[in-house]
Design an enzyme around this catalytic site. Structure first.
Site, PDB file in Angstrom:
ATOM      1  N   ALA A 295       0.833  -1.205   0.000  1.00  0.00           N
ATOM      2  CA  ALA A 295       0.000   0.000   0.000  1.00  0.00           C
ATOM      3  C   ALA A 295       0.864   1.251   0.000  1.00  0.00           C
ATOM      4  O   ALA A 295       0.542   2.252  -0.668  1.00  0.00           O
ATOM      5  CB  ALA A 295      -0.923  -0.013   1.218  1.00  0.00           C
ATOM      6  N   TYR A 296       1.975   1.192   0.707  1.00  0.00           N
ATOM      7  CA  TYR A 296       2.861   2.357   0.791  1.00  0.00           C
ATOM      8  C   TYR A 296       3.437   2.708  -0.582  1.00  0.00           C
ATOM      9  O   TYR A 296       3.533   3.891  -0.948  1.00  0.00           O
ATOM     10  CB  TYR A 296       3.987   2.095   1.789  1.00  0.00           C
ATOM     11  CG  TYR A 296       4.897   3.287   1.985  1.00  0.00           C
ATOM     12  CD1 TYR A 296       4.542   4.319   2.846  1.00  0.00           C
ATOM     13  CD2 TYR A 296       6.098   3.400   1.278  1.00  0.00           C
ATOM     14  CE1 TYR A 296       5.363   5.434   3.010  1.00  0.00           C
ATOM     15  CE2 TYR A 296       6.921   4.503   1.436  1.00  0.00           C
ATOM     16  CZ  TYR A 296       6.548   5.515   2.312  1.00  0.00           C
ATOM     17  OH  TYR A 296       7.351   6.622   2.463  1.00  0.00           O
ATOM     18  N   HIS A 297       3.820   1.697  -1.329  1.00  0.00           N
ATOM     19  CA  HIS A 297       4.423   1.939  -2.645  1.00  0.00           C
ATOM     20  C   HIS A 297       3.391   2.125  -3.756  1.00  0.00           C
ATOM     21  O   HIS A 297       3.765   2.389  -4.902  1.00  0.00           O
ATOM     22  CB  HIS A 297       5.371   0.789  -3.006  1.00  0.00           C
ATOM     23  CG  HIS A 297       6.648   0.803  -2.215  1.00  0.00           C
ATOM     24  ND1 HIS A 297       7.449   1.916  -2.115  1.00  0.00           N
ATOM     25  CD2 HIS A 297       7.258  -0.171  -1.474  1.00  0.00           C
ATOM     26  CE1 HIS A 297       8.501   1.642  -1.359  1.00  0.00           C
ATOM     27  NE2 HIS A 297       8.405   0.385  -0.949  1.00  0.00           N
TER      28      HIS A 297
END
Length: 389
Positions: A295-297
């Site tokens: 999700a972060y990337h």
């Protein structure tokens, strides 16, 4: 000899010693009674022959040598009249340097050398405070009171029995820190019949209990492993130093990972989605990332639903280390066992969008006007849960 080494030696060689984190109430920052160190009620043996009685005041004057440098003629006093029921250490003379707002969060140590003579030390840096904890084999949860002697067993009998059974199963001298954390937690939960619902309803209390249980297990393991070593004289000073450094380094290494392990279990029980030690920018590895690195990337993932949490037992110096751990996440959360931080540092944290998370029992150690900006663990869990709906 450094100040922390002198503080360690003083506490170890004293008949009784005391420690506490300096709080706003000590410096007069809360606007309450006069400045002076507040001493927990259980600490009365440090300076009186008997506990104070409600309805009366009593005091004891003594010479205190500070930082092995200068002396004050100070007053231990019990206030029992009217609505008051507290112990304080007061009267330090003009220009006393350790009752300023910048001292909030420092560790105060008082060692009794005789009925009228004491030694006191104030430790400011995270390294010095952790060195002191390691040398005295106590945790930050065991401050604000008399420092237990190394030979004392503070855990309940059923918990100790579980510890001893576990130690007998070991095939190595010291297992990994994760195993120690997990085993101590299981012993505590079984000994006190703690349910999952109790953990979910009061995570702030339980994580402190787990940390205390782990320290008790580690003490028991040390006593078992070093029993023969300390019975015999060392062949040389060098051998003594090598052994002592090995012991102290192991203590510090375990303490550094302990908090992270127990937080991880709290998050699992709370059914949160998270990952640990994932790689963000510049090979940085935040302690906890919610929900995950995918999700972060993902540039399309809502940044407001990304949460970073770092864990540091003390953070007066080290909180800045987390500032560049995840560029996409504006507000960095930091869980700490630090009790009290100066207003200047809290303002600086706020400026850099660092939000503290502390156990509920520690919230009162921070200045009143900043407490609304600090989350307790339960509220942090609710916040993350809200981002994962």
């Amino acid at each position: 000899m450094s100040i922390v080494e002198k503080a360690i030696q003083s506490a170890q060689e004293s008949e009784i010693a005391f420690s506490k984190f300096i709080k706003p109430n000590d410096t007069g920052a809360t606007g309450g009674h006069q400045a002076g160190f507040h001493l927990h009620k259980s600490s009365w043996p440090l300076f009186f022959d008997a506990e104070g009685e409600k309805g009366t005041n009593k005091d004891h004057f003594a010479t205190i040598k500070w930082q092995d440098d200068f002396e004050t003629t100070s007053r231990f006093i019990y206030y029992g009249r009217g609505t008051r029921n507290e112990y304080r250490l007061t009267r330090f003379g003009k220009n006393f340097p350790y009752l300023t707002d910048d001292n909030v969060g420092d560790l105060l140590i008082i060692s009794k050398k005789s009925i009228d003579y004491y030694e006191a030390f104030v430790l400011s840096s995270d390294d010095d405070i952790e060195d002191f904890f390691a040398a005295l084999n106590i945790s930050s949860t065991e401050t604000n009171g008399i420092i237990p002697k190394q030979s004392e067993q503070t855990a309940e009998d059923n918990l100790i029995t579980c510890f001893l059974k576990y130690i007998k199963t070991l095939t190595v001298d010291f297992p990994p820190t994760l195993e120690i954390a997990s085993s101590s937690r299981k012993c505590y939960i079984n000994a006190y019949d703690v349910t999952i619902n109790q953990i979910k309803s009061n995570p702030d209390r339980e994580i402190l209990k787990w940390l205390e249980a782990e320290y008790d297990l580690f003490k028991t393991l040390e006593n078992d492993r070093y029993a023969e070593l300390i019975k015999n004289p060392f062949p040389s000073v060098e051998d003594l130093v090598v052994s002592a450094n090995t012991i102290l380094n192991r203590r510090k290494s375990r303490a550094g990972k302990s908090l992270e392990h127990h937080l991880e279990e709290i998050f699992r029980i709370s059914e949160l989605i998270f990952q640990t030690q994932v790689v963000t920018e510049n090979n940085k590895k935040p302690d906890f990332l919610f929900p995950n690195i995918e999700a972060y990337h993902d540039s399309t993932f809502d940044e407001k639903k990304l949460v970073l949490l770092a864990s540091k037992t003390t953070c007066k110096d080290r909180w800045r280390q987390i500032l560049n751990e995840a560029d996409r996440i504006r507000t960095k959360h930091l869980f700490t066992l630090q009790q009290g931080i100066s207003k200047n540092q809290l303002e600086e944290m706020k400026k850099y969008n660092v939000q503290l998370v502390v156990p509920k029992a520690y919230l009162s150690s921070f200045p009143q006007e900043y407490r609304s900006d600090i989350l307790i663990l339960e509220h942090f869990l609710n916040f993350v849960r809200g981002t994962q709906k």
